[in-house]
Design an enzyme around this catalytic site. Structure first.
Site: not given
Ligand SMILES: C[S@@+](CC[C@H](N)C(=O)[O-])C[C@H]1O[C@@H](n2cnc3c(N)ncnc32)[C@H](O)[C@@H]1O
Length: 266
Positions: A65, A69, A91
């Protein structure tokens, strides 16, 4: 005029979470790059900026990763160095568990370029709403799953705990849909030291499409490795115990102990 890098978030739920600020930057930037997880958000971005390009092209199964990045950061910096206004959309909140957004801003500023971040709606924001958690009441700590294990983090059993990226625990490469159950068991063992195997936890996935409901799965900590985990799974661990208020501190602050369930002041 020197270039400008603007990092925005598109939120978790398609369309509804995209702020007016994010829309304005996406529409007015000279170039747009995005990392989204659903086709609705992608087409909304392309409507605003038809030439926008997806950063997902840098992901390759098994690729570290960190390398991915770095490629994303270089893409964002190239246009900014060339004097353009570059908008990068990630996102959720673009500064919450997103390495290239912070890295690109840091490096742009170090080169004397202008760089800003606009906040967005994160998975944590959705969790507070969906699980009815107000962090003011019991406190709330949060860690990335692998970081939690590698650095031997010690949770406070009287506060709420959020563990991010449980679907990729112990994996520094990009392998979507390949959760390592052995690593999840390592996480379970580490959490069980504080909470015990019978503590009921929540695997949480916020809804990403309008009118859809979140996935909220209650289960015993011991059963976590059997749960259907994905790249969108976040673990919520409720507190196991209540803290006893510190009577000396309450007195030192000049507060009324009755407010904290203690007897009346002498
Ligand atoms: C790389 S991070 C990105 C987080 C994102 N930037 C945010 O603000 O929520 C990815 C992690 O965010 C969390 N995540 C992303 N989408 C999600 C969702 N729909 N529901 C719950 N947790 C989520 C999970 O823990 C996932 O492994």
């Amino acid at each position: 005029m020197s270039g400008l890098l603007v990092v925005v978030g598109t939120g978790i739920k398609a369309l509804g979470h995209m702020t007016l600020d994010a829309r304005a930057w996406l529409a007015s930037a000279d170039e747009v790059h995005y990392l989204t997880t659903d086709p609705i958000t992608e087409s909304a971005i392309r409507e605003l900026q038809p030439a926008a390009t997806s950063l997902t092209r840098f992901y390759e199964v098994g690729r570290a990763r960190h390398d991915t990045y770095e490629a994303m950061t270089q893409t964002l910096l190239a246009g900014t160095r060339a004097g353009r206004t570059v908008c990068a959309a990630f996102y959720g909140h673009p500064g919450v568990f997103v390495y290239p957004s912070h890295d690109a801003i840091r490096r742009a500023r170090a080169e004397g370029l202008r760089a800003i971040m606009e906040p967005g709606v994160s998975a944590e924001d959705c969790l507070f709403a969906d699980l009815g958690l107000d962090p003011a009441v019991v406190g709330c700590a949060q860690y990335e799953a692998t970081d939690f294990l590698v650095y031997g983090r010690r949770p406070d059993p009287s506060a709420a705990l959020i563990v991010w990226q449980i679907g990729a625990v112990g994996d520094l490469a990009w392998n979507p849909g390949r959760t390592n159950a052995d690593n999840v068991r390592v996480l379970v063992d580490a959490l069980a030291v504080t909470y015990g195997h019978d503590h009921v936890v929540v695997v949480y996935e916020a809804a990403t499409l309008p009118t859809c409901l979140p996935m909220i799965l209650h289960l015993r900590l011991a059963d976590l490795a059997l749960a259907p985990l994905s790249t969108a799974s976040t673990l919520f661990v409720p507190p196991r115990e209540r803290r006893t208020p510190d009577a000396q501190m309450i007195a030192r602050l000049g507060l009324d102990g009755r407010r904290f369930g203690l007897g009346s002041p002498p």
